[in-house]
Write an enzyme that holds these catalytic residues in place. Structure first.
Site, PDB file in Angstrom:
ATOM      1  N   SER A 109      44.268  44.325  34.350  1.00  0.00           N
ATOM      2  CA  SER A 109      42.898  44.840  34.390  1.00  0.00           C
ATOM      3  C   SER A 109      42.570  45.378  35.765  1.00  0.00           C
ATOM      4  CB  SER A 109      41.912  43.723  34.024  1.00  0.00           C
ATOM      5  OG  SER A 109      40.578  44.105  34.293  1.00  0.00           O
TER       6      SER A 109
ATOM      7  N   TYR B 191      38.278  35.741  35.077  1.00  0.00           N
ATOM      8  CA  TYR B 191      39.009  36.727  34.266  1.00  0.00           C
ATOM      9  C   TYR B 191      39.973  37.514  35.147  1.00  0.00           C
ATOM     10  CZ  TYR B 191      39.968  41.009  31.705  1.00  0.00           C
ATOM     11  OH  TYR B 191      40.596  42.081  31.104  1.00  0.00           O
TER      12      TYR B 191
END
Length: 328
Positions: A103, A128
């Protein structure tokens, strides 16, 4: 998670919401569907043993920067434990290449633009992001110890059909149609690199066909964060073109045929590093220019019937997606 064998394509999903489209796909030849939790060691091992994949694409994860603030353990289970099961399955069954989703969130506190895989990313701002950084490190360990070729793809703000309902596109569309105001921070000057799902898929397939190889010029004296002496690579996958939030809203207004109500507020304190400055991938992996020019409004018009069933005057624009049959 998806992987390719000599004659089959296998998809593993975890906690999948019911969608008629998945049932329709399950009837296609060469497609096998499993619904398991990647943290379930026995279940993952069973699928590897039954399918004997040659190449693996792992897109399964617990996603969402904001969600990780309130539900951190869910990210540990799915993104750390689950990914470890995938790595171990690949090692035990001689997989040729593992491609996995990382990501752009891993860039965390970095301020140098454009973001580059050659930049250090040791300051994540959410669990995350930390879990995705951990995936990259775990993959490198397996590449180094066992010679498993692995490639991590740092995706930049992906949008398209079946987008998560908590993402800006769906939230803004619902607010516009309900005549509710959209909160616009920093006068709408936030900029993001939006990447359409078709372009992401093309990038994944291209990378899958080129297993990661060691970088012969890599040196431990001056280590390149994006490559290694092991068969391990990282790429940014994005549009490489920043879009301001106001332009994003304007495209959505045209697609919906309705003007948004905007609640402009001063710049908010950045929470978990999610928004607040331009986010842009470095030029390490670009799709051809024709993939990007002038498609924003057309793509959003394709998505509206999926996001908001029954919106009058808006019809699907592409034969790739039959929105009438993909309603949740």
């Amino acid at each position: 998670m998806r992987w390719w064998g000599s004659t089959t394509t296998t998809i593993i999903t975890i906690r999948l919401r019911k969608r008629p489209g998945w049932r329709r796909q399950a009837e296609q030849p060469g497609y096998t569907h499993y619904r398991i939790d990647l943290a379930d060691k026995a279940a993952v091992e069973r699928v590897f043993a039954e399918q004997r994949p040659q190449r693996v694409v792992n897109l399964a994860a617990q996603a969402g920067v904001r969600h990780s603030i309130d539900h951190p353990l869910a990210f540990i289970d799915s993104n750390i434990v689950g990914f470890a099961q995938v790595l171990e399955g690949c090692r035990q069954h001689g997989v040729e290449h593992l491609v996995y989703a990382s990501s752009s969130s891993v860039y965390g506190a970095n301020t140098a633009m454009p973001y580059s895989i050659h930049h250090n990313v040791d300051h994540p701002l959410s669990l995350y992001a930390a879990s995705k950084k951990a995936n990259e490190l775990m993959a490198h360990t397996y590449s180094h110890l066992f010679g498993l070729p692995t490639t991590g793809l740092r995706f930049f703000t992906v949008y398209g059909p079946w987008d998560r309902p908590d993402m800006a596109l769906a939230r803004f569309a619902r607010a516009i149609m309900a005549d509710e105001p959209i909160k616009v921070y920093n006068h709408g000057k936030h900029r993001r690199d939006f990447t359409y799902i078709d372009d992401i898929i093309e990038g994944v397939v291209r990378v899958l066909d080129k297993p990661a190889a060691p970088n012969p010029d890599w040196s431990g004296d001056d280590p390149d964060p994006g490559s290694s002496s092991a068969p391990w690579r990282l790429y940014n996958i994005g549009n490489n073109r920043l879009v301001e939030l106001l332009d994003y809203i304007a495209h959505l207004e045209r697609a919906l045929g309705k003007t948004a109500k905007r609640d402009s507020t001063p710049a908010a304190r950045r929470r978990a590093g999610h928004l607040g400055r331009g986010q842009r991938p470095g030029p390490r992996f670009r799709l051809p220019p024709h993939h990007h020019g002038g498609r924003g409004n057309r793509q959003l018009r394709r998505l509206v019937p999926r996001l908001l069933p029954g919106v009058s005057g808006v019809k699907p624009q592409s034969p790739k997606f039959n929105f009438a049959t993909l309603q949740a």
